[in-house]
Write an enzyme that holds these catalytic residues in place. Sequence first.
Site, mmCIF file in Angstrom:
data_model
loop_
_atom_site.group_PDB
_atom_site.id
_atom_site.type_symbol
_atom_site.label_atom_id
_atom_site.label_comp_id
_atom_site.label_asym_id
_atom_site.label_seq_id
_atom_site.Cartn_x
_atom_site.Cartn_y
_atom_site.Cartn_z
ATOM 1 C CG ASP A 70 -1.813 1.022 0.468
ATOM 2 O OD1 ASP A 70 -2.116 1.910 0.098
ATOM 3 O OD2 ASP A 70 -2.308 1.162 1.957
ATOM 4 C CG ASN A 108 -7.560 -2.085 -6.191
ATOM 5 O OD1 ASN A 108 -7.011 -2.973 -5.302
ATOM 6 N ND2 ASN A 108 -8.323 -1.699 -4.614
HETATM 7 C C1 FPP Z 1 -2.397 0.058 -3.005
HETATM 8 O O1 FPP Z 1 -1.831 1.648 -3.063
HETATM 9 C C2 FPP Z 1 -1.866 -0.449 -4.369
HETATM 10 C C3 FPP Z 1 -2.150 -1.318 -5.621
HETATM 11 C C4 FPP Z 1 -3.886 -1.216 -5.536
HETATM 12 C C5 FPP Z 1 -1.710 -1.783 -6.436
HETATM 13 C C6 FPP Z 1 -0.218 -2.680 -6.006
HETATM 14 C C7 FPP Z 1 0.488 -3.068 -7.101
HETATM 15 C C8 FPP Z 1 1.913 -3.145 -7.405
HETATM 16 C C9 FPP Z 1 2.603 -2.434 -6.101
HETATM 17 C C10 FPP Z 1 2.227 -3.176 -8.770
HETATM 18 C C11 FPP Z 1 3.187 -4.573 -8.224
HETATM 19 C C12 FPP Z 1 2.528 -5.617 -8.354
HETATM 20 C C13 FPP Z 1 2.491 -6.375 -10.172
HETATM 21 C C14 FPP Z 1 2.082 -8.335 -9.570
HETATM 22 C C15 FPP Z 1 3.685 -6.584 -10.998
HETATM 23 P P1 FPP Z 1 -2.725 2.484 -3.299
HETATM 24 O O2 FPP Z 1 -3.016 2.342 -4.865
HETATM 25 O O3 FPP Z 1 -4.061 2.846 -2.796
HETATM 26 O O4 FPP Z 1 -2.426 3.603 -2.825
HETATM 27 P P2 FPP Z 1 -2.761 5.256 -2.061
HETATM 28 O O5 FPP Z 1 -3.546 4.434 -1.160
HETATM 29 O O6 FPP Z 1 -1.756 5.588 -1.680
HETATM 30 O O7 FPP Z 1 -3.094 5.824 -2.946
#
Ligand code: FPP
Length: 246
Positions: A26, A74
Amino acid sequence: MAFLKKKKSAAEEPKVLPQHIGIIMDGNGRWAKKRMLPRSAGHSAGAKVFRTIARYCSDIGIKYLTVYAFSTENWRRPQQEIDALMKLFKEYLNEALRDFQDDSIVVKFIGDKSGFSDEIRALMEETEDGSKDRDGMVLNIAMNYGSRDEIVRAVKKISQGVKKGEIDIDSINEDLVNDNLYTAGQPDPDLIIRPSGEYRISNFMLWQSAYTEFVIMNKLWPDFTKEDLDEAIDIFNNRNRRFGGV
Ligand code: FPP
């Protein structure tokens, strides 16, 4: 339980190594915002960290690692961000096929594959197929994964068995539920790490985490390092796990 191969000093007690670690990756969006970059830049940075940490876990002897890459919720994000994530998954999967060729890591995707395009689904299946006979760490990549959805699926599969007369209601127990989850045959996570300082489980491994130790870290995922993973294992070592006993 295995012991961590890398001891920091001779005087230090050997650490207990968690058999199974879960990570809620996250903070990508906030990392990008702080740098005035698009959210997709945060996901790209997060993907690099994911590769480093997955390899590190395998190197130090972790047996199972489950990372939360994309949840069933998501899909509610703006289309532009979803498109960027799908592009990233495609690139990653293409590279992973080559990257993991000289590796012992077994890759599994947990979640509902039917939500993805034919191309991504084929890459997921190819990656799983190409790594299934290996003997190293099992890397579960949770994509279009939601734990409530996973439990509903298990209930449906078991109900079908009952309807067909293959399962007796009295034989339904915790083992049977486990056997019908995406993580069938795997140990429950001992440790779940959530970077970015949020105190939430966000529909991740609800059944499997009944006795898991949670470590919340004040680091955004793209800033997460091998040292942070060591620190989470240290914190885990200082916990007193009683599993409901005294
Ligand atoms: C949550 O952070 C993250 C995600 C929804 C995506 C996670 C994906 C990756 C780390 C890419 C790598 C994975 C692979 C398999 C290549 P957020 O976007 O919710 O962050 P925020 O809470 O700061 O908005």
